[in-house]
Design a protein around this motif. Sequence first.
Motif, PDB file in Angstrom:
ATOM      1  N   ILE A  22      21.323  32.526  45.811  1.00  0.00           N
ATOM      2  CA  ILE A  22      20.279  31.614  45.328  1.00  0.00           C
ATOM      3  C   ILE A  22      20.537  31.292  43.861  1.00  0.00           C
ATOM      4  N   CYS A  23      20.697  32.358  43.044  1.00  0.00           N
ATOM      5  CA  CYS A  23      20.865  32.150  41.605  1.00  0.00           C
ATOM      6  C   CYS A  23      21.363  33.448  40.957  1.00  0.00           C
ATOM      7  N   PRO A  24      22.516  33.424  40.292  1.00  0.00           N
ATOM      8  CA  PRO A  24      23.052  34.637  39.661  1.00  0.00           C
ATOM      9  C   PRO A  24      22.092  35.236  38.628  1.00  0.00           C
ATOM     10  N   ARG A  25      21.330  34.377  37.979  1.00  0.00           N
ATOM     11  CA  ARG A  25      20.382  34.873  36.984  1.00  0.00           C
ATOM     12  C   ARG A  25      19.255  35.674  37.670  1.00  0.00           C
ATOM     13  N   LYS A  26      18.789  35.152  38.782  1.00  0.00           N
ATOM     14  CA  LYS A  26      17.748  35.847  39.558  1.00  0.00           C
ATOM     15  C   LYS A  26      18.254  37.231  39.979  1.00  0.00           C
ATOM     16  N   LEU A  27      19.482  37.271  40.413  1.00  0.00           N
ATOM     17  CA  LEU A  27      20.105  38.536  40.798  1.00  0.00           C
ATOM     18  C   LEU A  27      20.103  39.522  39.622  1.00  0.00           C
ATOM     19  N   TRP A  28      20.515  39.037  38.473  1.00  0.00           N
ATOM     20  CA  TRP A  28      20.621  39.905  37.281  1.00  0.00           C
ATOM     21  C   TRP A  28      19.237  40.416  36.869  1.00  0.00           C
ATOM     22  N   LEU A  29      18.251  39.515  36.844  1.00  0.00           N
ATOM     23  CA  LEU A  29      16.890  39.905  36.433  1.00  0.00           C
ATOM     24  C   LEU A  29      16.307  40.927  37.412  1.00  0.00           C
ATOM     25  N   PHE A  30      16.517  40.673  38.683  1.00  0.00           N
ATOM     26  CA  PHE A  30      16.023  41.595  39.720  1.00  0.00           C
ATOM     27  C   PHE A  30      16.670  42.970  39.561  1.00  0.00           C
ATOM     28  N   PRO A 152      23.077  32.024  32.716  1.00  0.00           N
ATOM     29  CA  PRO A 152      22.173  30.940  32.286  1.00  0.00           C
ATOM     30  C   PRO A 152      21.209  30.462  33.377  1.00  0.00           C
ATOM     31  N   VAL A 153      20.169  29.803  32.902  1.00  0.00           N
ATOM     32  CA  VAL A 153      19.202  29.160  33.809  1.00  0.00           C
ATOM     33  C   VAL A 153      19.958  28.080  34.597  1.00  0.00           C
ATOM     34  N   ILE A 154      19.707  27.995  35.896  1.00  0.00           N
ATOM     35  CA  ILE A 154      20.486  27.027  36.684  1.00  0.00           C
ATOM     36  C   ILE A 154      19.803  25.665  36.800  1.00  0.00           C
ATOM     37  N   ASN A 155      18.511  25.635  36.507  1.00  0.00           N
ATOM     38  CA  ASN A 155      17.778  24.372  36.495  1.00  0.00           C
ATOM     39  C   ASN A 155      17.931  23.546  37.783  1.00  0.00           C
ATOM     40  N   VAL A 156      17.380  24.067  38.839  1.00  0.00           N
ATOM     41  CA  VAL A 156      17.386  23.360  40.131  1.00  0.00           C
ATOM     42  C   VAL A 156      15.930  23.256  40.618  1.00  0.00           C
ATOM     43  N   PRO A 157      15.643  22.373  41.563  1.00  0.00           N
ATOM     44  CA  PRO A 157      14.253  22.233  42.034  1.00  0.00           C
ATOM     45  C   PRO A 157      13.638  23.565  42.479  1.00  0.00           C
ATOM     46  N   TYR A 158      14.460  24.455  43.041  1.00  0.00           N
ATOM     47  CA  TYR A 158      13.950  25.743  43.515  1.00  0.00           C
ATOM     48  C   TYR A 158      13.295  26.548  42.398  1.00  0.00           C
ATOM     49  N   CYS A 159      13.764  26.353  41.144  1.00  0.00           N
ATOM     50  CA  CYS A 159      13.233  27.138  40.011  1.00  0.00           C
ATOM     51  C   CYS A 159      11.698  27.136  39.998  1.00  0.00           C
ATOM     52  N   LYS A 160      11.105  26.001  40.344  1.00  0.00           N
ATOM     53  CA  LYS A 160       9.629  25.909  40.310  1.00  0.00           C
ATOM     54  C   LYS A 160       8.990  26.885  41.296  1.00  0.00           C
ATOM     55  N   LYS A 161       9.717  27.266  42.317  1.00  0.00           N
ATOM     56  CA  LYS A 161       9.157  28.188  43.321  1.00  0.00           C
ATOM     57  C   LYS A 161       9.570  29.635  43.064  1.00  0.00           C
ATOM     58  N   CYS A 162      10.472  29.825  42.124  1.00  0.00           N
ATOM     59  CA  CYS A 162      11.044  31.152  41.880  1.00  0.00           C
ATOM     60  C   CYS A 162      10.043  32.024  41.120  1.00  0.00           C
ATOM     61  N   ALA A 163      10.041  33.312  41.462  1.00  0.00           N
ATOM     62  CA  ALA A 163       9.136  34.257  40.801  1.00  0.00           C
ATOM     63  C   ALA A 163       9.450  34.385  39.304  1.00  0.00           C
ATOM     64  N   TYR A 164      10.646  33.999  38.895  1.00  0.00           N
ATOM     65  CA  TYR A 164      11.036  34.124  37.482  1.00  0.00           C
ATOM     66  C   TYR A 164      10.839  32.829  36.699  1.00  0.00           C
ATOM     67  N   PHE A 165      10.176  31.848  37.300  1.00  0.00           N
ATOM     68  CA  PHE A 165      10.049  30.538  36.647  1.00  0.00           C
ATOM     69  C   PHE A 165       9.513  30.664  35.223  1.00  0.00           C
ATOM     70  N   GLU A 166       8.419  31.404  35.074  1.00  0.00           N
ATOM     71  CA  GLU A 166       7.815  31.504  33.734  1.00  0.00           C
ATOM     72  C   GLU A 166       8.727  32.261  32.776  1.00  0.00           C
ATOM     73  N   PHE A 167       9.437  33.210  33.299  1.00  0.00           N
ATOM     74  CA  PHE A 167      10.375  33.974  32.472  1.00  0.00           C
ATOM     75  C   PHE A 167      11.489  33.054  31.964  1.00  0.00           C
ATOM     76  N   CYS A 168      11.997  32.211  32.837  1.00  0.00           N
ATOM     77  CA  CYS A 168      13.133  31.348  32.472  1.00  0.00           C
ATOM     78  C   CYS A 168      12.715  30.137  31.654  1.00  0.00           C
ATOM     79  N   TYR A 169      11.522  29.621  31.925  1.00  0.00           N
ATOM     80  CA  TYR A 169      11.124  28.363  31.283  1.00  0.00           C
ATOM     81  C   TYR A 169       9.932  28.504  30.344  1.00  0.00           C
ATOM     82  N   GLY A 170       9.430  29.757  30.203  1.00  0.00           N
ATOM     83  CA  GLY A 170       8.225  29.950  29.408  1.00  0.00           C
ATOM     84  C   GLY A 170       8.449  29.861  27.905  1.00  0.00           C
TER      85      GLY A 170
HETATM   86  S1  SF4 Z   1      13.748  30.214  37.671  1.00  0.00           S
HETATM   87 FE1  SF4 Z   1      15.677  29.208  38.248  1.00  0.00          FE
HETATM   88  S2  SF4 Z   1      17.151  29.915  36.721  1.00  0.00           S
HETATM   89 FE2  SF4 Z   1      15.401  31.314  36.616  1.00  0.00          FE
HETATM   90  S3  SF4 Z   1      15.948  32.985  37.958  1.00  0.00           S
HETATM   91 FE3  SF4 Z   1      14.761  31.552  39.168  1.00  0.00          FE
HETATM   92  S4  SF4 Z   1      16.251  30.208  40.161  1.00  0.00           S
HETATM   93 FE4  SF4 Z   1      17.297  31.277  38.488  1.00  0.00          FE
END
Ligand code: SF4
Length: 170
Positions: A22-30, A152-170
Amino acid sequence: MQPEINFEELKVNGIKVNYYFICPRKLWLFDRNISMESKSDKVLMGALLHESSYKRDKPKEVLIDNLISIDIVDSLNIREVKYSDKMAYADKMQILYYLYYLKKLGINKKGIINYPKQRKREYIELTPEYEKEIEKALVEIDKILKQEKPPPVINVPYCKKCAYFEFCYG
Ligand code: SF4
């Protein structure tokens, strides 16, 4: 030719394989236990669905190496239950990883992914090509998890649904 990997050193749990696709950043944060999974998170929804929708056929859940938990449906198949089919490729790679893991233990199975909400199921078979893809992913996952900083943040539409959205874009 792809060199043989050291599976014992590289094996991880299934969620990490799923997140890698899904996203290498999500993997790392998890992996760093930076957890933002809320009660509405799809992962939890999946777990709840798993509990309720499938009580009837009671598969045998097997925990292997304290690392991966596999639903054994019958002598031929294992199963994953997913809340949404939006990440179908990552789901497929996760169950392929389980099939690969089992093969390493000398057990050959096939896989089924159930999407109860969509009333859909997908049948999965481990081919030599998928084995290579899983091995490549395990090598990459290891590299990512050894990084000191998150990818890095991957900036894809899925980001809005990701549990880390606020962490990445806050
Ligand atoms: S919000 Fe986007 S960039 Fe951040 S972890 Fe989730 S998928 Fe990756």
